[in-house]
Enzyme design. Structure first.
Site, PDB file in Angstrom:
ATOM      1  N   CYS A 128       0.862  -1.182   0.000  1.00 10.35           N
ATOM      2  CA  CYS A 128       0.000   0.000   0.000  1.00 10.35           C
ATOM      3  C   CYS A 128       0.902   1.238   0.000  1.00 10.35           C
ATOM      4  O   CYS A 128       2.096   1.134  -0.280  1.00 10.35           O
ATOM      5  CB  CYS A 128      -0.992  -0.013   1.159  1.00 10.35           C
ATOM      6  SG  CYS A 128      -0.296   0.203   2.810  1.00 10.35           S
TER       7      CYS A 128
ATOM      8  N   ASN B 193       2.382   1.588   4.234  1.00 11.91           N
ATOM      9  CA  ASN B 193       2.626   0.331   4.945  1.00 11.91           C
ATOM     10  C   ASN B 193       2.303   0.438   6.432  1.00 11.91           C
ATOM     11  O   ASN B 193       2.983  -0.128   7.280  1.00 11.91           O
ATOM     12  CB  ASN B 193       4.058  -0.154   4.720  1.00 11.91           C
ATOM     13  CG  ASN B 193       4.308  -1.590   5.182  1.00 11.91           C
ATOM     14  OD1 ASN B 193       5.378  -1.895   5.675  1.00 11.91           O
ATOM     15  ND2 ASN B 193       3.350  -2.466   5.022  1.00 11.91           N
TER      16      ASN B 193
ATOM     17  N   CYS C 274      -1.486   0.844   7.229  1.00 13.62           N
ATOM     18  CA  CYS C 274      -2.927   0.556   7.361  1.00 13.62           C
ATOM     19  C   CYS C 274      -3.334  -0.704   6.610  1.00 13.62           C
ATOM     20  O   CYS C 274      -3.507  -1.756   7.204  1.00 13.62           O
ATOM     21  CB  CYS C 274      -3.769   1.735   6.865  1.00 13.62           C
ATOM     22  SG  CYS C 274      -3.594   3.258   7.822  1.00 13.62           S
ATOM     23  N   ARG C 275      -3.474  -0.597   5.296  1.00 12.41           N
ATOM     24  CA  ARG C 275      -4.051  -1.681   4.504  1.00 12.41           C
ATOM     25  C   ARG C 275      -3.132  -2.882   4.351  1.00 12.41           C
ATOM     26  O   ARG C 275      -3.549  -4.027   4.582  1.00 12.41           O
ATOM     27  CB  ARG C 275      -4.454  -1.162   3.113  1.00 12.41           C
ATOM     28  CG  ARG C 275      -5.536  -0.104   3.159  1.00 12.41           C
ATOM     29  CD  ARG C 275      -5.746   0.521   1.813  1.00 12.41           C
ATOM     30  NE  ARG C 275      -4.594   1.340   1.441  1.00 12.41           N
ATOM     31  CZ  ARG C 275      -4.448   1.942   0.261  1.00 12.41           C
ATOM     32  NH1 ARG C 275      -5.380   1.798  -0.668  1.00 12.41           N
ATOM     33  NH2 ARG C 275      -3.387   2.674   0.007  1.00 12.41           N
ATOM     34  N   SER C 276      -1.889  -2.665   3.929  1.00 15.61           N
ATOM     35  CA  SER C 276      -1.027  -3.828   3.672  1.00 15.61           C
ATOM     36  C   SER C 276      -0.641  -4.572   4.949  1.00 15.61           C
ATOM     37  O   SER C 276      -0.647  -5.805   4.946  1.00 15.61           O
ATOM     38  CB  SER C 276       0.197  -3.448   2.829  1.00 15.61           C
ATOM     39  OG  SER C 276       0.983  -2.461   3.441  1.00 15.61           O
TER      40      SER C 276
ATOM     41  N   ASP D 257      -8.403   3.700   1.396  1.00 10.17           N
ATOM     42  CA  ASP D 257      -7.343   3.909   2.374  1.00 10.17           C
ATOM     43  C   ASP D 257      -7.938   4.467   3.666  1.00 10.17           C
ATOM     44  O   ASP D 257      -8.369   5.623   3.710  1.00 10.17           O
ATOM     45  CB  ASP D 257      -6.300   4.880   1.818  1.00 10.17           C
ATOM     46  CG  ASP D 257      -5.051   4.937   2.663  1.00 10.17           C
ATOM     47  OD1 ASP D 257      -5.089   4.535   3.849  1.00 10.17           O
ATOM     48  OD2 ASP D 257      -4.012   5.394   2.137  1.00 10.17           O
TER      49      ASP D 257
END
Length: 158
Positions: free
Chosen positions: A8, A11, A13-15, A127
Site C-alpha cells: 500500500c 505500509n 494501514c491496509r497492507s 485507504d
C-alpha cells in the site's frame, strides 16, 4: 515456500492489515510453514513504525496478531523474492511497476487486491488513513485473503 507481499502507500494501514489477516488464516489452516507473508509501502514516510492505531485496534478486536510488524518500503529485490505481489490500489500498482521496471516481465505476479474480489464494487481498497473506515477495509481484506488462499492452494496444490 510460497511468498506473498502486500503493498500500500505507507505500509501502516491496509497492507499490514492484509499481512496479519493472511498470516492468521494460514495459521488456522496449519499452512504457515508453506506460505510466507510480508507487506511494504511505496512511500517512505512511516519506515520502522508499527501499524496504524486503527489497524492495531481492529486486529486486536479480532484476536489477530501483528507482533513485530514494522513499516518498510518496497524494493526492487522484492520482485524476485515474492511469488505474489498484491497492491491495494491502482496508484500502488503503478508505483510498484515503476520500482520493478524491466525486471517485471512476468506481469501476472503483480496485481491489485480487488482483482481477488471481482463481484465487489470499485477497483481499489479504500485507504482508511484518509477515510477512517477500518471496518470496511477489514471486511474486504478478510474476504480477499480467503480468496487468495484458495488461489494459492489451487495453483500450488497445498
Amino acid at each position: 515456500m510460497i511468498s506473498v507481499l502486500f503493498v500500500c502507500l505507507g505500509n501502516i494501514c491496509r497492507s499490514p492489515m492484509a499481512e496479519a489477516v493472511l498470516r492468521h488464516q494460514l495459521k488456522e489452516r496449519e499452512l504457515e510453514e508453506k506460505v510466507s507473508v510480508d507487506s511494504a509501502g511505496t512511500g517512505d514516510w512511516h519506515l520502522g513504525k508499527p501499524p496504524h492505531e486503527g489497524t492495531r485496534s481492529l486486529l486486536d478486536r479480532y484476536g489477530i496478531s501483528y507482533e513485530g510488524m514494522r513499516a518498510r518500503q518496497v524494493l526492487i529485490n522484492d520482485y524476485k523474492a515474492f511469488d505474489y505481489i498484491i497492491c491495494m490500489d491502482s496508484a500502488n500498482e503503478r508505483d510498484v511497476r515503476k520500482v520493478f521496471g524491466s525486471c517485471s516481465e512476468q506481469q501476472t505476479k503483480v496485481f491489485k487486491f480487488m482483482d481477488l474480489l471481482p463481484d465487489k464494487p470499485g477497483n481499489d481498497v479504500p485507504d482508511p488513513y484518509y477515510t477512517g473506515n477500518f471496518d470496511e477495509v477489514y471486511e474486504l481484506v478478510s474476504e480477499g485473503c480467503g480468496k487468495l488462499l484458495e488461489r494459492i492452494r489451487r495453483e500450488h496444490q497445498i
